[in-house]
Design a protein around this motif. Structure first.
Motif, PDB file in Angstrom:
ATOM      1  N   TRP A 510       0.887  -1.171   0.000  1.00  0.00           N
ATOM      2  CA  TRP A 510       0.000   0.000   0.000  1.00  0.00           C
ATOM      3  C   TRP A 510       0.923   1.217   0.000  1.00  0.00           C
ATOM      4  O   TRP A 510       1.242   1.797   1.023  1.00  0.00           O
ATOM      5  CB  TRP A 510      -0.919  -0.010   1.211  1.00  0.00           C
ATOM      6  CG  TRP A 510      -1.877   1.147   1.255  1.00  0.00           C
ATOM      7  CD1 TRP A 510      -1.631   2.416   1.674  1.00  0.00           C
ATOM      8  CD2 TRP A 510      -3.247   1.141   0.843  1.00  0.00           C
ATOM      9  NE1 TRP A 510      -2.748   3.206   1.553  1.00  0.00           N
ATOM     10  CE2 TRP A 510      -3.764   2.446   1.044  1.00  0.00           C
ATOM     11  CE3 TRP A 510      -4.089   0.160   0.319  1.00  0.00           C
ATOM     12  CZ2 TRP A 510      -5.084   2.787   0.744  1.00  0.00           C
ATOM     13  CZ3 TRP A 510      -5.400   0.506   0.028  1.00  0.00           C
ATOM     14  CH2 TRP A 510      -5.898   1.791   0.239  1.00  0.00           C
ATOM     15  N   THR A 511       1.390   1.559  -1.189  1.00  0.00           N
ATOM     16  CA  THR A 511       2.344   2.652  -1.341  1.00  0.00           C
ATOM     17  C   THR A 511       1.676   3.783  -2.118  1.00  0.00           C
ATOM     18  O   THR A 511       1.411   3.640  -3.315  1.00  0.00           O
ATOM     19  CB  THR A 511       3.611   2.172  -2.082  1.00  0.00           C
ATOM     20  OG1 THR A 511       4.207   1.096  -1.344  1.00  0.00           O
ATOM     21  CG2 THR A 511       4.610   3.297  -2.241  1.00  0.00           C
ATOM     22  N   VAL A 512       1.398   4.877  -1.432  1.00  0.00           N
ATOM     23  CA  VAL A 512       0.738   6.028  -2.053  1.00  0.00           C
ATOM     24  C   VAL A 512       1.819   6.977  -2.553  1.00  0.00           C
ATOM     25  O   VAL A 512       2.476   7.667  -1.756  1.00  0.00           O
ATOM     26  CB  VAL A 512      -0.190   6.741  -1.051  1.00  0.00           C
ATOM     27  CG1 VAL A 512      -0.869   7.926  -1.728  1.00  0.00           C
ATOM     28  CG2 VAL A 512      -1.226   5.768  -0.502  1.00  0.00           C
ATOM     29  N   LEU A 513       2.035   7.004  -3.872  1.00  0.00           N
ATOM     30  CA  LEU A 513       3.053   7.893  -4.434  1.00  0.00           C
ATOM     31  C   LEU A 513       2.624   9.350  -4.361  1.00  0.00           C
ATOM     32  O   LEU A 513       3.450  10.244  -4.167  1.00  0.00           O
ATOM     33  CB  LEU A 513       3.339   7.511  -5.891  1.00  0.00           C
ATOM     34  CG  LEU A 513       4.036   6.166  -6.122  1.00  0.00           C
ATOM     35  CD1 LEU A 513       4.268   5.956  -7.604  1.00  0.00           C
ATOM     36  CD2 LEU A 513       5.351   6.081  -5.361  1.00  0.00           C
ATOM     37  N   PHE A 514       1.320   9.568  -4.559  1.00  0.00           N
ATOM     38  CA  PHE A 514       0.804  10.927  -4.432  1.00  0.00           C
ATOM     39  C   PHE A 514      -0.544  10.872  -3.727  1.00  0.00           C
ATOM     40  O   PHE A 514      -1.490  10.237  -4.208  1.00  0.00           O
ATOM     41  CB  PHE A 514       0.644  11.585  -5.806  1.00  0.00           C
ATOM     42  CG  PHE A 514      -0.021  12.939  -5.745  1.00  0.00           C
ATOM     43  CD1 PHE A 514       0.574  13.987  -5.052  1.00  0.00           C
ATOM     44  CD2 PHE A 514      -1.242  13.153  -6.363  1.00  0.00           C
ATOM     45  CE1 PHE A 514      -0.042  15.234  -4.984  1.00  0.00           C
ATOM     46  CE2 PHE A 514      -1.864  14.389  -6.310  1.00  0.00           C
ATOM     47  CZ  PHE A 514      -1.266  15.436  -5.612  1.00  0.00           C
ATOM     48  N   ASP A 515      -0.609  11.505  -2.549  1.00  0.00           N
ATOM     49  CA  ASP A 515      -1.836  11.573  -1.759  1.00  0.00           C
ATOM     50  C   ASP A 515      -2.578  12.835  -2.161  1.00  0.00           C
ATOM     51  O   ASP A 515      -2.158  13.955  -1.820  1.00  0.00           O
ATOM     52  CB  ASP A 515      -1.494  11.586  -0.271  1.00  0.00           C
ATOM     53  CG  ASP A 515      -2.731  11.455   0.611  1.00  0.00           C
ATOM     54  OD1 ASP A 515      -3.811  11.902   0.177  1.00  0.00           O
ATOM     55  OD2 ASP A 515      -2.617  10.922   1.725  1.00  0.00           O
ATOM     56  N   ALA A 516      -3.674  12.677  -2.890  1.00  0.00           N
ATOM     57  CA  ALA A 516      -4.410  13.841  -3.394  1.00  0.00           C
ATOM     58  C   ALA A 516      -5.077  14.621  -2.272  1.00  0.00           C
ATOM     59  O   ALA A 516      -5.218  15.844  -2.363  1.00  0.00           O
ATOM     60  CB  ALA A 516      -5.455  13.386  -4.415  1.00  0.00           C
ATOM     61  N   ASN A 517      -5.498  13.941  -1.206  1.00  0.00           N
ATOM     62  CA  ASN A 517      -6.185  14.634  -0.117  1.00  0.00           C
ATOM     63  C   ASN A 517      -5.250  15.590   0.629  1.00  0.00           C
ATOM     64  O   ASN A 517      -5.662  16.669   1.070  1.00  0.00           O
ATOM     65  CB  ASN A 517      -6.774  13.618   0.865  1.00  0.00           C
ATOM     66  CG  ASN A 517      -7.880  12.795   0.237  1.00  0.00           C
ATOM     67  OD1 ASN A 517      -8.621  13.293  -0.612  1.00  0.00           O
ATOM     68  ND2 ASN A 517      -7.981  11.528   0.622  1.00  0.00           N
ATOM     69  N   GLN A 518      -3.994  15.179   0.780  1.00  0.00           N
ATOM     70  CA  GLN A 518      -3.047  15.996   1.525  1.00  0.00           C
ATOM     71  C   GLN A 518      -2.004  16.650   0.620  1.00  0.00           C
ATOM     72  O   GLN A 518      -1.094  17.329   1.125  1.00  0.00           O
ATOM     73  CB  GLN A 518      -2.335  15.136   2.576  1.00  0.00           C
ATOM     74  CG  GLN A 518      -3.289  14.471   3.566  1.00  0.00           C
ATOM     75  CD  GLN A 518      -2.553  13.685   4.637  1.00  0.00           C
ATOM     76  OE1 GLN A 518      -1.497  14.102   5.099  1.00  0.00           O
ATOM     77  NE2 GLN A 518      -3.119  12.556   5.031  1.00  0.00           N
TER      78      GLN A 518
END
Length: 711
Positions: A510-518
């Motif tokens: 579960w690797t989020v390269l870009f977190d749109a919310n933050q």
């Protein structure tokens, strides 16, 4: 290079021998009761052509490589051991219930829509052989409920007493923490050492499939266990046969991932469809060295018609959740579409549409088509081709099979003529028109659903029946050029000799390269890099164990990525080996953006939803010397015209009366030979049918181009 490669199909066993500068092909009927017999027969034919006895040949070659449909046949016939399953308490119904529309997996679109008649497949693990174990690990790998070892011992005894011949352990979230599955295997070995139960295997799901997805991972392990015995004994027999004939090196087995490995490093599940995948590997190699651009590989054998795509640059299309038989599994496999449209496919009367239906049932090699005169009573595509005049009954399969036209006519008359109210020849034309249309529609669907146009691709037609039906398929598809590659009758066996030794390991993440919310980019590089390093280590160990130096091992990093919470994942092959800065993260996002646009159309990307990696996959391989056939394009020189060896009356689809057609022999494979259609070229290995409106042009290495007259 001195190498033997074999493709054991449902009807024929194909053998390709590279002996220095010489390349030899041979065929024999597949002997399902003992695969070694068919292999020995094919190898003897190859040795005779080389003027070498089999013992000398096997003593000299650097490797013997097998691709086989043994696992596929075992699934179709449901020949396997009683498999027992241990699952986490509360998850006993996961496999029996499958998924919401699990009953339709592996069926045609029409049968999936027939909900009132829906039936789930016969289970590989019956419900009475499923046991729940008290344990639980959460999604993050933390132990929520410790393994109850007394419960494990009791459940294992129950399964063994119930007759289980293989044990599968599939615990929830074992891919993020495998300690409970590993401990169960230790307990199994403590309770039932090898000298008590012999060869009963205990398979752990996290070792078979490394991704999350409980159902697909569990079915993967179950199928691996179900095929374990038949693959062990079948391939073990082949290895013993090699030992008895003087071969001392490890036997190599082709995988459906596009690589190969030694037998002791091969899972049974990896061998399913390995034969057709070898043909795609050969197509990839041919396209690369001959600069053919995009290629659609089509393999028409005796039992099936297989379709694969190779895009320019050699990027293979993988299916990371393929369907094998009636079950979805979770292993990376070169994408392959299989239709029941081989030469041995049975033609039957379709009462609903009052026409002929081709396949999916096949006559196989024993008894085979009616014309084989071995007891087969049902009409097949080969029987129709014979009666239409395409095949020489005395020169089929290098003369090892004599075809009987009377048997073929009798089968078609008894099964089809009365129902269709048609003459035998008209029924045969209908059979050919139907099977050609089925194959063309399969190719068109596979390409267009991926956003490709068939005219953008070079169509390769190979397999024992590929060159025979190439023009008919191309007519329906609207393609102007078709290439029958070198050694087209055994092209998949040729591909088996050109694969790299390779292992693929993967891990859910579960690797989020870009977190749109933050509005935040990924920064935990150490955790990502350690995961990649662990997967590289597994692959390195696999290859070192098989005798390679660590310096020879190469790695390729692949990532399954998605926008936000989209269900659709896109595989991205990247040259990045590690993430070390935000610049690397941005480069990876850009590669995903480009790949997503190529697959779904520019403008469909959704970076505002965020970018996530779901699976890290490392392909570890050692490059092997490949058989190269460069320069198969037409050279534009003045064509050579040769004289036919005979004339024959032949029936063609769309022409009412038979046409007097010239027939040519092996000399027509000489580079530069040009033959206008209609014509037939009969060689020892296959038959090339040049239909009216097409021409035949021979290139190097025995490759043949079919070109439409107005192209």
């Amino acid at each position: 290079m001195k190498r033997v490669s074999v493709d054991i199909g449902g009807t024929f066993t194909d053998c390709f021998v590279a002996w220095g500068d010489r390349h030899v092909q041979a065929k024999a009927l597949t002997t399902h009761q003992n695969l070694a017999l068919g292999f020995n027969s094919a190898l003897e034919h190859a040795g005779q052509e080389l003027g070498i006895d089999v013992g000398h040949l096997l003593a000299e070659v650097d490797s013997v490589r097998y691709a086989t449909t043994l696992g596929t046949n075992a699934l179709i016939e449901r020949k396997g051991p009683r498999v027992g399953l241990l699952v986490t308490a509360g998850f006993k119904s996961t496999v029996p219930c499958s998924r919401g529309r699990g009953y339709g997996v592996g069926l045609s679109q029409e049968r999936q829509q027939d909900i009132p008649s829906a039936q789930r497949p016969e289970p590989l693990v019956p419900i009475p052989l499923i046991r729940e174990v008290r344990e639980r690990i959460d999604y993050d790998g933390r132990v929520f409920l410790h393994l109850d070892e007394d419960d494990v011992r009791a459940k294992i005894r129950e399964l063994v007493d119930a007759g289980a011949q293989a044990i599968v352990v599939a615990f929830t979230n074992s891919v993020v923490n495998n300690e409970h599955e590993l401990r169960v295997r230790e307990i199994f070995n403590e309770e039932y050492p090898g000298h008590l139960l012999g060869a009963i295997p205990c398979l752990l799901s996290h070792l078979v499939a490394g991704r999350k997805g409980e159902y697909a991972r569990t079915t993967s392990a179950i199928m691996d266990a179900f095929l374990h015995a038949v693959m062990y004994h079948g391939l073990g027999t082949l290895e013993l046969n090699l030992r008895n004939t003087g071969y001392t090196r490890p036997m190599l087995v082709n995988h459906n991932s596009g690589g190969m490995a030694q037998l002791n490093s091969t899972d049974a599940l990896q061998t399913v469809h390995s034969g057709p995948v070898s043909g795609i590997a050969a197509s990839d190699n041919l396209a690369l060295y001959s600069e053919l651009g995009n290629v659609v590989a089509t393999d028409m054998g005796g039992t099936s018609f297989d379709i694969g795509i190779v895009t320019q640059g050699g990027v293979k299309h993988y299916d990371f959740n393929p369907v094998i038989d009636r079950w979805q599994v979770s292993i990376p496999m070169v994408e392959l579409v299989t239709l029941g449209a081989g030469g041995g496919s049975i033609a039957s009367y379709d009462r609903m549409f009052e026409t002929v239906q081709i396949g999916p049932e096949s006559a196989g090699s024993d008894p085979g088509p009616a014309s084989y005169d071995k007891g087969g009573m049902q009409p097949t595509v080969t029987d129709a081709d014979l009666l239409l005049g395409y095949l020489d009954p005395d020169n089929y399969a290098d003369g090892f099979i004599t075809l009987n036209p009377k048997r073929a006519r009798m089968a078609i008359e008894e099964d089809l003529c009365d129902d269709l109210d048609m003459e035998v020849v008209d029924v045969c034309k209908l059979i050919k028109r139907t099977v050609d249309a089925n194959m063309a529609n399969g190719i068109s669907t596979e390409l267009r659903t991926r956003g490709y146009e068939p005219r953008e691709f070079t169509m390769l037609a190979y397999g024992g029946n590929g060159p025979l039906h190439a023009c008919g398929i191309a007519d329906v598809l609207g393609v102007d050029r078709v290439l029958a590659p070198p050694f087209s009758a055994v092209f998949s066996a040729c591909g088996a000799g050109s694969m790299n030794q390779m292992h693929i390991h993967e891990m859910s993440t579960w690797t989020v390269l870009f977190d749109a919310n933050q509005s935040r980019f990924f920064g935990d590089f150490d955790s990502f890099n350690s995961a990649v390093e662990e997967l590289e280590g597994r692959g390195r160990e696999d290859l070192i164990r098989q005798g390679f130096d660590e310096s020879d091992v190469q790695h390729r990093l692949e990532l399954d990525m998605r926008y936000g919470n989209q269900r659709v994942q896109t595989a991205v092959v990247t040259d990045l080996r590690r993430l070390e800065s935000r610049k690397d993260v941005l480069k990876l996002i850009e590669q995903f953006h480009t790949r997503y646009g190529e697959r779904f159309g520019q403008g469909s990307q959704s970076p505002e939803a965020g970018v996530r990696i779901n699976t890290i996959r490392v392909c570890s391989f050692v490059e092997q010397t490949a058989v190269q056939f460069d320069g198969v394009k037409l050279n534009g020189h003045a064509p050579t015209v040769i004289d036919p060896v005979e004339q024959r009356m032949v029936h063609f689809v769309g022409i009412d009366s038979p046409v007097q057609t010239p027939v040519y022999d092996e000399s027509a494979l000489e580079p530069g030979t040009h033959i206008p259609g209609p014509a037939i070229v009969t060689t020892r290995a296959t038959t090339y049918l040049v239909e009216p409106g097409w021409s035949y042009s021979a290139a190097r290495h025995g490759a043949v181009w079919f070109v439409r007259d107005n192209a």
